[in-house]
Design an enzyme around this catalytic site. Structure first.
Site, PDB file in Angstrom:
ATOM      1  N   GLY A   1       0.746  -1.209   0.058  1.00 56.36           N
ATOM      2  CA  GLY A   1       0.152  -0.061   0.065  1.00 56.36           C
ATOM      3  C   GLY A   1       0.919   1.254  -0.064  1.00 56.36           C
TER       4      GLY A   1
ATOM      5  N   GLY B   1      -0.144   5.240  -1.014  1.00 56.66           N
ATOM      6  CA  GLY B   1      -1.130   6.011  -0.297  1.00 56.66           C
ATOM      7  C   GLY B   1      -0.468   7.217   0.462  1.00 56.66           C
ATOM      8  CD  GLN B   2      -2.664  11.251   4.711  1.00 55.38           C
ATOM      9  OE1 GLN B   2      -3.438  10.470   5.197  1.00 55.38           O
ATOM     10  NE2 GLN B   2      -2.582  12.458   5.061  1.00 55.38           N
TER      11      GLN B   2
ATOM     12  CG  ASP C   1      -0.260   1.169  -4.167  1.00 57.54           C
ATOM     13  OD1 ASP C   1      -0.211   1.723  -2.942  1.00 57.54           O
ATOM     14  OD2 ASP C   1      -1.493   1.198  -4.971  1.00 57.54           O
TER      15      ASP C   1
ATOM     16  NE  ARG D   1      -3.456   3.308  -5.799  1.00 59.18           N
ATOM     17  CZ  ARG D   1      -3.279   4.361  -5.012  1.00 59.18           C
ATOM     18  NH1 ARG D   1      -3.596   5.378  -5.339  1.00 59.18           N
ATOM     19  NH2 ARG D   1      -2.538   4.284  -4.055  1.00 59.18           N
TER      20      ARG D   1
ATOM     21  CG  ASP E   1      -5.218  -7.704  -4.957  1.00 54.07           C
ATOM     22  OD1 ASP E   1      -5.520  -7.272  -3.658  1.00 54.07           O
ATOM     23  OD2 ASP E   1      -6.064  -8.218  -6.067  1.00 54.07           O
TER      24      ASP E   1
ATOM     25  CE1 TYR F   1      -9.350   2.386   8.332  1.00 60.44           C
ATOM     26  CE2 TYR F   1     -10.251   4.030   9.655  1.00 60.44           C
ATOM     27  CZ  TYR F   1      -9.308   3.409   9.034  1.00 60.44           C
ATOM     28  OH  TYR F   1      -8.148   4.181   9.504  1.00 60.44           O
TER      29      TYR F   1
HETATM   30  C1  AKB Z   1     -10.029   8.135   8.651  1.00 56.53           C
HETATM   31  O1  AKB Z   1     -10.483   9.393   8.651  1.00 56.53           O
HETATM   32  O2  AKB Z   1     -10.835   7.506   8.141  1.00 56.53           O
HETATM   33  C2  AKB Z   1      -8.573   7.854   8.931  1.00 56.53           C
HETATM   34  C3  AKB Z   1      -8.621   7.469  10.458  1.00 56.53           C
HETATM   35  C4  AKB Z   1      -8.644   8.440  11.590  1.00 56.53           C
HETATM   36  O3  AKB Z   1      -8.234   6.308  10.666  1.00 56.53           O
HETATM   37  N1  AKB Z   1      -7.827   9.093   8.702  1.00 56.53           N
END
Ligand code: AKB
Length: 323
Positions: A8, A11-12, A34, A36, A51, A140
């Site tokens: 990954g 990413g940021q 990644d 991508r 992946d 998440y």
């Molecule tokens: C989000 O906002 O989903 C993330 C986090 C706080 O884990 N930046």
């Protein structure tokens, strides 16, 4: 740590972590992967498409590159996870299990990126302790809370050296964040520099934990370098650097850009996610067990973000080379 695989990487966090690790351990000793292809290739140096939901591909990457440490960052964040909960489950949990399974035979230490979102609204949300009950209400958060437990399981059952951090909202100027609730803070500072205005999707008084990316990168590297005999906890440590609201961020920005205006158009989904997260976590256990300490507060972060965004692109690409 001598040789790292980053999953990954585009990413940021990955973008800056790869640069920092290459500064520390040498370009050829850090493989950026990644989903991508272009995102990994754009970082320069060794790279490959990967992946994490493909277990055989994860195992093959570890066998080929032989890392001693894997930073597993691939995930869907909170807002994207609510739009695509099944995909979030497959990537965030399925991908992690693939990484842990490969680590079981190949032996690297695993860094797991968890989050303040692994907590939920059923506990008091001020100064949430390290060992508070985790009852998240977003997909998440659920995948990350479960991921922490699976990481501990692989450590206890199979001896895999798993370690993780509960990151707060991360603020950075190199790669743009995507799909998170705390992304508003980055968008606000970018908006301030670009057009002097920003429309915020959260209420003005929504307080959340935040951290500037140089501190986040240093935290991940320092945790993986920490003496394991000092770690009573592993997955995952509360870490924070500052707490602010959209209102207090706007006030800080106006110290540099007096004409900046923030107005509000609250997005009910983002607001309900933010309202389910801690207003502040207690990171004293990370401070005790491996010496965590932040360098950037709200004022220092805002000043550095604005200065970096104003600088021409090539000049702002200076990466830390020591932690
Ligand atoms: C989000 O906002 O989903 C993330 C986090 C706080 O884990 N930046």
């Amino acid at each position: 740590m001598k040789r790292a695989l980053v999953i990954g990487a585009g990413g940021q966090v990955g973008t800056e972590l790869v640069a920092a690790l290459r500064g520390l351990y040498g370009q050829e000793n850090v493989l950026a992967t990644d989903l991508r292809r272009q995102a990994a290739a754009g970082l320069g140096g060794p790279c490959a498409p990967l992946d994490c939901t493909d277990g055989e591909a994860v195992l093959a990457a570890m066998r080929r590159f032989r890392p001693d440490t894997v930073f597993h960052l691939a995930a869907l964040l909170s807002v994207t996870g609510e739009a695509r909960p099944q995909l979030a489950y497959r990537v965030n949990l399925g991908g992690l299990v693939n990484v842990l399974e490969a680590a079981r035979t190949e032996g690297p230490a695993i860094f797991f990126a968890s989050t303040i979102a692994s907590f939920g609204p059923s506990i008091p949300l001020d100064l949430v302790p390290q060992d508070a009950a985790q009852r998240p209400t977003t997909m998440y958060g659920i995948t990350k809370a479960a991921g922490e437990m699976i990481c501990d399981y692989y450590h206890l059952r199979f001896g895999v050296d798993t370690r993780g951090l509960r990151f707060p909202g991360l603020i950075s100027h190199m790669a743009e964040p995507g799909g998170g609730t705390t992304d508003y803070a980055v968008e606000a500072i970018r908006g301030a520099v670009a057009h002097g205005a920003y429309t915020c999707p959260l209420r003005a008084d929504t307080q959340l934990d935040m951290m500037y990316m140089p501190d986040a990168i240093r935290a991940a590297v320092e945790l993986m370098q920490a003496d394991p005999s000092r770690l009573t906890h592993r997955n995952a440590f509360n870490v924070t650097a500052m707490q602010f609201t959209p209102r207090s961020l706007a006030k800080e920005i106006t110290r540099h850009l007096p004409h900046f205006r923030m107005d509000y158009r609250v997005d009910p989904l983002r607001q309900s996610i933010a309202d389910s997260w801690p207003r502040r976590i207690d990171d004293s256990v990370a401070r005790e067990e491996w010496g965590w300490t932040e360098k950037y507060d709200l004022a220092a972060m805002t000043a550095d973000m604005i200065a970096s965004l104003r600088r021409p692109k090539s000049a702002s690409a200076a990466f830390p080379t020591s932690v």
